[in-house]
Design a protein around this motif. Structure first.
Motif, PDB file in Angstrom:
ATOM      1  N   THR A 152     -47.502  55.638 -38.171  1.00  0.00           N
ATOM      2  CA  THR A 152     -48.426  55.012 -38.715  1.00  0.00           C
ATOM      3  C   THR A 152     -48.496  53.775 -37.640  1.00  0.00           C
ATOM      4  O   THR A 152     -49.645  53.133 -38.029  1.00  0.00           O
ATOM      5  N   ASN A 153     -47.394  53.204 -37.499  1.00  0.00           N
ATOM      6  CA  ASN A 153     -47.170  51.455 -36.938  1.00  0.00           C
ATOM      7  C   ASN A 153     -46.519  51.634 -36.109  1.00  0.00           C
ATOM      8  O   ASN A 153     -45.711  52.400 -35.984  1.00  0.00           O
ATOM      9  N   SER A 205     -44.437  48.222 -33.927  1.00  0.00           N
ATOM     10  CA  SER A 205     -44.185  47.358 -34.097  1.00  0.00           C
ATOM     11  C   SER A 205     -43.709  46.770 -31.882  1.00  0.00           C
ATOM     12  O   SER A 205     -42.077  48.231 -32.249  1.00  0.00           O
ATOM     13  N   SER A 215     -41.977  52.572 -33.143  1.00  0.00           N
ATOM     14  CA  SER A 215     -42.484  53.613 -34.136  1.00  0.00           C
ATOM     15  C   SER A 215     -42.216  54.172 -35.223  1.00  0.00           C
ATOM     16  O   SER A 215     -41.266  54.297 -35.530  1.00  0.00           O
TER      17      SER A 215
END
Length: 324
Positions: free
Chosen positions: A8-9, A11, A323
């Motif tokens: 989903t993310n 960074s 991730s």
């Protein structure tokens, strides 16, 4: 975790260095560690499950001081070394199948693990006995290992067992899997790639294990012992995890500010230590499920290090892509 998993993310951030916990983060020797604590619990007439739960992620010296009645401070170092040699002896014990005795004694009503252990025939020591002091010590350790192997078999997952079957090129029988005991030290997923992507002067190890255990595990998995390796028996350490002292000392030895470090950890006590040091903490779900470590303050939680990519920038900084 499949390489095709969509996260989903993503960074991205920079740091100046990496501080690794060892066991459960770089290496997996949980079966051997739990076997050793099981043996110690039995020796002290304590409940093994409770001892294992209380000791995870903490220094053996702190654990032994709490568990062993009358243990004097001047004897702790020797007791820690003896205990950690026992862990490595368990790890070096070849996998055994307990099909003949274990299966015949398995019963739904057999909930007392001590009863299960005593009902099984002991394994034969791998090395013939002799009368030399070293041989007698080895025989004693092997005898304890043989006795405890039966008791710890229920700890091992089918995933670990299936890997053993593949390595041996033998067919994997799920029914027999529970009867194979493998306590060897293994490198965890993504670790070798992570270490290979880091310049030698950019990372350190800060572990709750003493030097004997730490170096033993790293050597067994082919991980080069870093120049900065803070172990639990470092005379400069006054406190172990969950206090931040090991990570603060490792950052200082590495020549970086702790707030510019990334800590990789797996245990609740280690995560707390990393957070308290001011570092960016990446927790890996290698020894605990996500629900056990998600509310302790880690900045990121990943399943394995495969979800973390590191690049060495021209200005000397490390750029992390996580991730999650």
């Amino acid at each position: 975790m499949s390489s095709e998993t969509q996260y989903t993310n993503v960074s991205v951030f920079t740091a100046d260095g990496v501080l690794f916990d060892m066991d459960g983060t770089l290496t997996d020797s949980i079966a051997a560690v739990e076997a050793a604590w099981t043996a110690k619990a039995e020796e002290l007439s304590l409940e093994p499950e409770e001892v294992i739960r209380a000791t995870h992620g903490r220094r053996a010296s702190d654990n032994l001081m709490e568990l062993v009645p009358g243990l004097r401070k001047e004897h702790v170092e020797k007791e820690v070394e003896k205990f950690e040699k026992t862990i490595l002896a368990f790890a070096d014990t070849p996998p055994h199948s307990r099909k003949s005795s274990f299966a015949s004694n398995r019963s739904p009503s057999m909930t007392n693990l001590s009863t299960r252990r005593s009902s099984l025939a002991p394994l034969t020591p791998a090395t013939p006995a002799s009368n030399t002091p070293d041989a007698l010590r080895r025989t004693s350790i092997q005898s304890n290992i043989a006795e405890t192997l039966n008791f710890t078999s229920y700890k091992l997952s089918k995933t670990t067992i299936s890997e053993v079957a593949v390595e041996d090129e033998s067919p994997f029988d799920e029914e027999e899997a529970e009867d194979i005991i493998d306590m060897s030290v293994r490198i965890l997923p993504g670790v070798r790639k992570m270490i290979n992507s880091l310049p030698e002067h950019k990372y350190a190890v800060a572990t709750s294990g003493a030097k004997t255990y730490c170096h033993g595990c790293l050597n067994r998995t082919g991980i080069t012992i870093p120049k900065v390796c803070v172990t639990a028996d470092d005379s400069r350490l006054l406190r172990g995890k969950p206090f931040p002292d090991p990570f603060l000392l490792a950052a200082s030895d590495l020549g970086i500010a702790p707030t510019r470090a990334v800590v990789f950890e797996d245990s609740p006590s280690g995560i707390k230590a990393g957070v308290a040091s001011g570092a960016t903490v990446i927790a890996v779900c290698t020894s605990h499920t996500r629900d056990k470590i998600e509310n302790i303050g880690a900045h990121f939680i990943v399943d394995t290090m495969d979800q973390v990519k590191v690049e060495h920038l021209e200005d000397g900084q490390l750029r992390f892509t996580v991730s999650h």
